[in-house]
Write a protein that holds these residues in place. Structure first.
Motif, short mmCIF file in Angstrom:
data_model
loop_
_atom_site.label_atom_id
_atom_site.label_comp_id
_atom_site.label_asym_id
_atom_site.label_seq_id
_atom_site.Cartn_x
_atom_site.Cartn_y
_atom_site.Cartn_z
N VAL A 1 0.84 -1.20 0.00
CA VAL A 1 0.00 0.00 0.00
C VAL A 1 0.88 1.25 0.00
O VAL A 1 0.61 2.21 -0.72
CB VAL A 1 -0.94 0.00 1.22
CG1 VAL A 1 -1.71 1.31 1.30
CG2 VAL A 1 -1.91 -1.17 1.13
N ASP A 2 1.95 1.25 0.79
CA ASP A 2 2.93 2.33 0.77
C ASP A 2 4.05 1.90 -0.17
O ASP A 2 4.88 1.05 0.17
CB ASP A 2 3.50 2.59 2.16
CG ASP A 2 4.51 3.73 2.18
OD1 ASP A 2 4.84 4.26 1.10
OD2 ASP A 2 4.98 4.08 3.29
N PRO A 3 4.11 2.45 -1.40
CA PRO A 3 5.11 1.99 -2.37
C PRO A 3 6.55 2.28 -1.95
O PRO A 3 7.49 1.72 -2.52
CB PRO A 3 4.74 2.76 -3.64
CG PRO A 3 4.01 3.97 -3.16
CD PRO A 3 3.28 3.53 -1.92
N ARG A 4 6.71 3.15 -0.93
CA ARG A 4 8.07 3.46 -0.46
C ARG A 4 8.59 2.42 0.52
O ARG A 4 9.78 2.41 0.84
CB ARG A 4 8.07 4.84 0.21
CG ARG A 4 7.70 5.99 -0.73
CD ARG A 4 7.39 7.25 0.04
NE ARG A 4 6.21 7.06 0.90
CZ ARG A 4 5.69 8.00 1.67
NH1 ARG A 4 6.26 9.20 1.71
NH2 ARG A 4 4.63 7.76 2.41
N ALA A 5 7.72 1.54 0.98
CA ALA A 5 8.14 0.51 1.93
C ALA A 5 9.10 -0.47 1.24
O ALA A 5 8.91 -0.81 0.07
CB ALA A 5 6.93 -0.22 2.47
N PRO A 6 10.14 -0.90 1.94
CA PRO A 6 11.08 -1.85 1.32
C PRO A 6 10.40 -3.18 1.00
O PRO A 6 9.59 -3.68 1.77
CB PRO A 6 12.16 -2.02 2.39
CG PRO A 6 11.50 -1.63 3.68
CD PRO A 6 10.51 -0.57 3.32
N GLN B 1 -6.53 -2.99 -0.10
CA GLN B 1 -7.50 -2.64 -1.14
C GLN B 1 -6.91 -1.69 -2.17
O GLN B 1 -7.26 -1.75 -3.36
CB GLN B 1 -8.74 -2.02 -0.50
CG GLN B 1 -9.83 -1.62 -1.48
CD GLN B 1 -11.04 -1.03 -0.79
OE1 GLN B 1 -11.12 -1.02 0.44
NE2 GLN B 1 -11.99 -0.53 -1.55
N HIS B 2 -6.01 -0.80 -1.72
CA HIS B 2 -5.49 0.23 -2.62
C HIS B 2 -4.05 -0.03 -3.05
O HIS B 2 -3.43 0.84 -3.67
CB HIS B 2 -5.60 1.59 -1.94
CG HIS B 2 -7.00 1.98 -1.58
ND1 HIS B 2 -7.98 2.21 -2.53
CD2 HIS B 2 -7.61 2.11 -0.37
CE1 HIS B 2 -9.11 2.50 -1.92
NE2 HIS B 2 -8.92 2.45 -0.61
N ALA B 3 -3.52 -1.20 -2.76
CA ALA B 3 -2.19 -1.55 -3.24
C ALA B 3 -2.24 -1.73 -4.76
O ALA B 3 -3.18 -2.34 -5.28
CB ALA B 3 -1.69 -2.82 -2.57
N PRO B 4 -1.26 -1.20 -5.50
CA PRO B 4 -1.33 -1.26 -6.97
C PRO B 4 -1.19 -2.68 -7.52
O PRO B 4 -0.57 -3.55 -6.90
CB PRO B 4 -0.14 -0.39 -7.40
CG PRO B 4 0.77 -0.35 -6.23
CD PRO B 4 -0.09 -0.45 -5.02
N THR B 5 -1.80 -2.88 -8.67
CA THR B 5 -1.78 -4.17 -9.36
C THR B 5 -1.09 -4.01 -10.71
O THR B 5 -0.82 -2.88 -11.15
CB THR B 5 -3.21 -4.70 -9.56
OG1 THR B 5 -3.95 -3.76 -10.34
CG2 THR B 5 -3.91 -4.87 -8.21
N PRO B 6 -0.77 -5.11 -11.40
CA PRO B 6 -0.01 -4.99 -12.65
C PRO B 6 -0.66 -4.16 -13.73
O PRO B 6 0.03 -3.52 -14.53
CB PRO B 6 0.15 -6.45 -13.09
CG PRO B 6 0.07 -7.25 -11.85
CD PRO B 6 -0.92 -6.52 -10.99
N VAL B 7 -2.00 -4.17 -13.80
CA VAL B 7 -2.70 -3.41 -14.83
C VAL B 7 -3.75 -2.54 -14.16
O VAL B 7 -4.72 -3.05 -13.59
CB VAL B 7 -3.37 -4.34 -15.87
CG1 VAL B 7 -4.01 -3.51 -16.98
CG2 VAL B 7 -2.34 -5.31 -16.46
N GLU B 8 -3.57 -1.24 -14.21
CA GLU B 8 -4.51 -0.32 -13.57
C GLU B 8 -5.47 0.24 -14.63
O GLU B 8 -6.10 -0.52 -15.33
CB GLU B 8 -3.73 0.80 -12.86
CG GLU B 8 -2.78 0.28 -11.77
CD GLU B 8 -3.49 -0.12 -10.49
OE1 GLU B 8 -4.65 0.29 -10.30
OE2 GLU B 8 -2.90 -0.86 -9.68
N GLY B 9 -5.56 1.56 -14.75
CA GLY B 9 -6.44 2.15 -15.75
C GLY B 9 -7.91 1.93 -15.44
O GLY B 9 -8.30 1.68 -14.30
#
Length: 226
Positions: free
Chosen positions: A21-26, A187-195
């Motif tokens: 969810v936090d893309p900055r997390a390692p 729920q809001h963690a990014p997935t391979p295909v967004e849009g």
């Protein structure tokens, strides 16, 4: 004229997330996947990367393996592929480490991005800025330019918005998906295909042509059915 081959190379968790969810997390370390990524990038003349990914990572992925560098030399390729960041808004800070790497840099953007960005003049000195439309990126124009530059192999590294745009434009030939043995959830963690997503009748359909397992990591190679 040889056609342009576009391959998407992505890694995701077992629950389909490309980052927490936090893309900055390692994230965890997966050496086999890293070696796979380096090999796929080594085949590219041009690498496409979304602006969000480059802002998070800071630098572009580059090839270090001496054998892969030697193979590029034998094929007549430059030591590193061209790295092209895709940013319609041109929201890229000029002090981004990517902009000082020893590589050829392109930025695909829009006329609106060029007009509104206060850093456009500075960015123009650090990368080749390529206008691909007034407000939206025109991928037909992009691929015409890519062909004119003599580029044959394109590798796209995400994120999800870039992958969605390429899929919608019908430009993806091959998909390499690595499945990491971990669950991120969210729920809001990014997935391979967004849009906006695809209706089933318009969704890209794939043919599985190769599977490989190394330890608990799985590598899937799909080809888009035209």
């Amino acid at each position: 004229m040889k056609s342009i081959q576009t391959t998407v190379v992505l890694a995701m968790t077992a629950d389909g997330k490309i980052s927490p969810v936090d893309p900055r997390a390692p994230r965890g370390s997966y050496p086999v996947d890293l070696a796979h990524l380096e090999y796929q990038v080594s085949l590219a003349d041009l690498v496409l990367v979304g602006a969000g990914t480059i802002r998070t990572e800071g630098t572009a992925f580059t090839i270090c393996n001496p054998e892969l560098l030697a193979a590029r030399k034998v094929r007549g390729q430059s030591p590193q592929p061209i790295i092209c960041v895709v940013s319609g808004s041109l929201d890229l800070p000029p002090d981004l480490p990517f902009l000082s790497q020893d590589i050829e840099r392109w930025i695909f953007t829009t006329g609106t991005g060029l007009e509104r960005s206060s850093d456009a003049t500075t960015l123009h000195k650090l990368a080749e800025l390529i206008d691909l439309g007034d407000t939206n990126l025109d991928w037909d124009r992009a691929y015409t330019l890519i062909a004119e530059r003599g580029i044959h192999n394109v590798v796209a590294l995400g994120g999800g918005s870039l992958t969605a745009a390429l899929a919608k434009a019908g430009r993806i030939d091959d998909w390499w998906l690595t499945i990491w043995p971990v669950i991120y959830g969210g729920q809001h963690a990014p997935t391979p295909v967004e849009g906006e997503g695809f209706l089933p009748s318009a969704a890209p359909h794939l043919q599985l042509i190769e599977t490989r397992q190394v330890g608990s990591e799985v590598f899937l190679h799909y080809r888009t059915l035209k």
